[in-house]
Write a protein that holds these residues in place. Structure first.
Motif, PDB file in Angstrom:
ATOM      1  N   GLU A  83       0.904  -1.195   0.063  1.00  0.00           N
ATOM      2  CA  GLU A  83      -0.069   0.010  -0.059  1.00  0.00           C
ATOM      3  C   GLU A  83       0.928   1.266  -0.016  1.00  0.00           C
ATOM      4  OE1 GLU A  83      -3.015   0.409   2.753  1.00  0.00           O
ATOM      5  OE2 GLU A  83      -4.141  -1.528   2.220  1.00  0.00           O
ATOM      6  N   ALA A  84       1.849   1.086   0.985  1.00  0.00           N
ATOM      7  CA  ALA A  84       2.744   2.437   0.755  1.00  0.00           C
ATOM      8  C   ALA A  84       3.438   2.654  -0.541  1.00  0.00           C
ATOM      9  CB  ALA A  84       3.931   2.248   1.845  1.00  0.00           C
ATOM     10  N   VAL A  85       3.749   1.621  -1.097  1.00  0.00           N
ATOM     11  CA  VAL A  85       4.423   1.687  -2.493  1.00  0.00           C
ATOM     12  C   VAL A  85       3.475   2.377  -3.406  1.00  0.00           C
ATOM     13  CG1 VAL A  85       5.661   0.592  -4.391  1.00  0.00           C
ATOM     14  CG2 VAL A  85       6.096  -0.046  -2.056  1.00  0.00           C
ATOM     15  N   LEU A  86       2.453   1.601  -3.362  1.00  0.00           N
ATOM     16  CA  LEU A  86       1.417   2.103  -4.391  1.00  0.00           C
ATOM     17  C   LEU A  86       0.970   3.658  -4.186  1.00  0.00           C
ATOM     18  CD1 LEU A  86      -1.104  -1.019  -4.669  1.00  0.00           C
ATOM     19  CD2 LEU A  86       0.681  -0.043  -6.384  1.00  0.00           C
ATOM     20  N   GLY A  87       1.104   4.052  -2.866  1.00  0.00           N
ATOM     21  CA  GLY A  87       0.824   5.338  -2.621  1.00  0.00           C
ATOM     22  C   GLY A  87       1.707   6.475  -3.007  1.00  0.00           C
ATOM     23  N   ALA A  88       2.981   5.959  -3.451  1.00  0.00           N
ATOM     24  CA  ALA A  88       4.094   6.642  -4.448  1.00  0.00           C
ATOM     25  C   ALA A  88       3.502   7.064  -5.882  1.00  0.00           C
ATOM     26  CB  ALA A  88       5.299   6.295  -4.113  1.00  0.00           C
ATOM     27  N   HIS A  89       2.474   6.280  -6.360  1.00  0.00           N
ATOM     28  CA  HIS A  89       2.099   6.117  -7.714  1.00  0.00           C
ATOM     29  C   HIS A  89       3.132   5.787  -8.622  1.00  0.00           C
ATOM     30  CE1 HIS A  89      -1.685   7.730  -5.952  1.00  0.00           C
ATOM     31  NE2 HIS A  89      -0.965   8.877  -5.456  1.00  0.00           N
ATOM     32  N   ALA A  97       3.055  -9.986  -7.448  1.00  0.00           N
ATOM     33  CA  ALA A  97       1.930 -10.125  -8.032  1.00  0.00           C
ATOM     34  C   ALA A  97       0.913  -9.074  -7.883  1.00  0.00           C
ATOM     35  CB  ALA A  97       1.329 -11.501  -7.585  1.00  0.00           C
ATOM     36  N   GLU A  98       0.852  -8.487  -6.692  1.00  0.00           N
ATOM     37  CA  GLU A  98       0.180  -7.409  -5.986  1.00  0.00           C
ATOM     38  C   GLU A  98       0.350  -6.363  -6.862  1.00  0.00           C
ATOM     39  OE1 GLU A  98      -0.443  -6.990  -1.941  1.00  0.00           O
ATOM     40  OE2 GLU A  98      -0.044  -9.189  -1.409  1.00  0.00           O
ATOM     41  N   PHE A  99       1.486  -5.797  -7.289  1.00  0.00           N
ATOM     42  CA  PHE A  99       1.829  -4.768  -7.854  1.00  0.00           C
ATOM     43  C   PHE A  99       1.524  -4.888  -9.500  1.00  0.00           C
ATOM     44  CE2 PHE A  99       5.746  -3.963  -5.099  1.00  0.00           C
ATOM     45  CZ  PHE A  99       5.210  -3.028  -4.141  1.00  0.00           C
ATOM     46  N   ARG A 100       1.540  -5.887  -9.880  1.00  0.00           N
ATOM     47  CA  ARG A 100       1.077  -6.239 -11.165  1.00  0.00           C
ATOM     48  C   ARG A 100      -0.531  -6.139 -11.387  1.00  0.00           C
ATOM     49  NH1 ARG A 100       4.599  -8.303 -15.125  1.00  0.00           N
ATOM     50  NH2 ARG A 100       6.902  -8.640 -14.157  1.00  0.00           N
ATOM     51  N   ALA A 101      -0.905  -6.777 -10.436  1.00  0.00           N
ATOM     52  CA  ALA A 101      -2.514  -6.670 -10.349  1.00  0.00           C
ATOM     53  C   ALA A 101      -3.081  -5.235 -10.362  1.00  0.00           C
ATOM     54  CB  ALA A 101      -3.325  -7.568  -9.062  1.00  0.00           C
ATOM     55  N   ALA A 102      -2.426  -4.534  -9.641  1.00  0.00           N
ATOM     56  CA  ALA A 102      -2.774  -3.090  -9.328  1.00  0.00           C
ATOM     57  C   ALA A 102      -2.593  -2.144 -10.669  1.00  0.00           C
ATOM     58  CB  ALA A 102      -1.969  -2.331  -8.359  1.00  0.00           C
ATOM     59  N   GLY A 103      -1.771  -2.709 -11.759  1.00  0.00           N
ATOM     60  CA  GLY A 103      -1.383  -2.192 -12.998  1.00  0.00           C
ATOM     61  C   GLY A 103      -0.200  -1.419 -12.951  1.00  0.00           C
ATOM     62  N   VAL A 104       0.733  -1.953 -12.003  1.00  0.00           N
ATOM     63  CA  VAL A 104       1.990  -1.169 -12.180  1.00  0.00           C
ATOM     64  C   VAL A 104       3.200  -2.023 -12.748  1.00  0.00           C
ATOM     65  CG1 VAL A 104       3.884  -0.229 -10.739  1.00  0.00           C
ATOM     66  CG2 VAL A 104       1.287   0.001  -9.863  1.00  0.00           C
TER      67      VAL A 104
END
Length: 278
Positions: A79-85, A102-109
């Motif tokens: 979550e913290a990493v995704l918060g940096a967009h 897998a979670e980063f990829r699922a989030a489109g990153v």
């Protein structure tokens, strides 16, 4: 740090060390690097200003300290990493990071997981990262520069005696360096022989009794390790310890397979061959 030159490239697909595909067609602008080696590389490639996250182990170069600290590089706070967009996350390809990837990829990153355990892995990663950020020429230049330094050290030590070295990494349990690590390669390039170079693992656990049996000429360790060895009566049976042949390495220099590999090899060569290597 000079600006990173970018180039127009057709979309290209790369495979990372988890076997996952990453397709890139434009230079990436916001990068979270959760691997100290790739953080070093981003700055060496002129892309340090694109970093929006790092681990708390990333202190080189000094500018890295200005990048937001995202915590550990293993099992990161997704979550913290995704918060940096980010538009790219760089991970170390450890099993501990498979779920995060897998979670980063699922989030489109876009996510690139690299296992940089050998010097050849460093060359490959450097060239790949150069292409990903849109400056493949810089990637080749950085890789070739490190290779030239390593080749120079290897040539300078090739005809010197090869002392037998035990590399003390951790004390309880006793961990050393095996053939599976770039650190074993550094020992050999610097003109020495790792007494555990016959073990295939990167960081095998060994016993002090076996170290004593193998009877190294030198014990190589960090500042804390040297104090522990000198204070531990179990080490007094070591010929190297009794003779004061404990070598203290700069762990921040030798402890990561990145742009200072050449400097690390030269530092080890000076320790192994005092007065004979400059």
């Amino acid at each position: 740090m000079s600006a990173c030159r970018t180039e127009n490239v057709a979309p290209a697909t790369f495979m990372d060390d988890f076997g996952d595909a990453i397709t890139v067609g434009v230079p990436l602008k916001r990068i979270v690097s959760l691997n100290p080696a790739t953080t070093d590389l981003m700055f060496a490639l002129g892309a340090g200003k694109r970093l929006v996250g790092r681990t708390h182990w990333d202190f080189y170069p000094d500018s890295a300290r200005l990048v937001p600290d995202m915590g550990s590089g293993l099992r990161p706070n997704v979550e913290a990493v995704l918060g940096a967009h980010p538009d790219l996350v760089l991970l170390y390809a450890s099993n501990d990071n498979r779920q995060a990837a897998a979670e980063f990829r699922a989030a489109g990153v876009k996510t690139l997981s690299l296992k940089i355990d050998h010097i050849d892995d460093f060359y490959r990663a450097t060239r790949l990262l150069g292409r990903l950020i849109g400056d493949s020429a810089r990637g080749v230049t950085v890789a070739d520069s490190v290779k030239r330094t390593l080749d120079r050290v290897r040539a300078a030590t090739s005809k010197l005696d090869k002392p037998r070295v035990f590399w003390h990494i951790w004390d309880a349990p006793l961990i050393t360096i095996g053939r599976g690590s770039y650190m074993n390669e550094l020992v050999e390039i610097a003109g020495a022989t790792n007494i555990y170079g016959d073990l295939s693992e990167p960081s095998p656990t060994v016993s002090i009794e076996d170290v004593l049996k193998r009877d190294p000429d030198y014990i190589l360790t960090g500042p804390e390790g040297s104090d522990k060895i000198r204070d531990d009566p179990n080490w007094s049976a070591s010929r190297a310890v009794r003779s004061g042949r404990i070598l203290v390495a700069d762990t921040s220099l030798v402890g990561r397979p990145s742009v200072r590999l050449g400097e690390a090899a030269a530092e080890l060569a000076r320790l192994f061959h005092p007065g004979k290597f400059r």
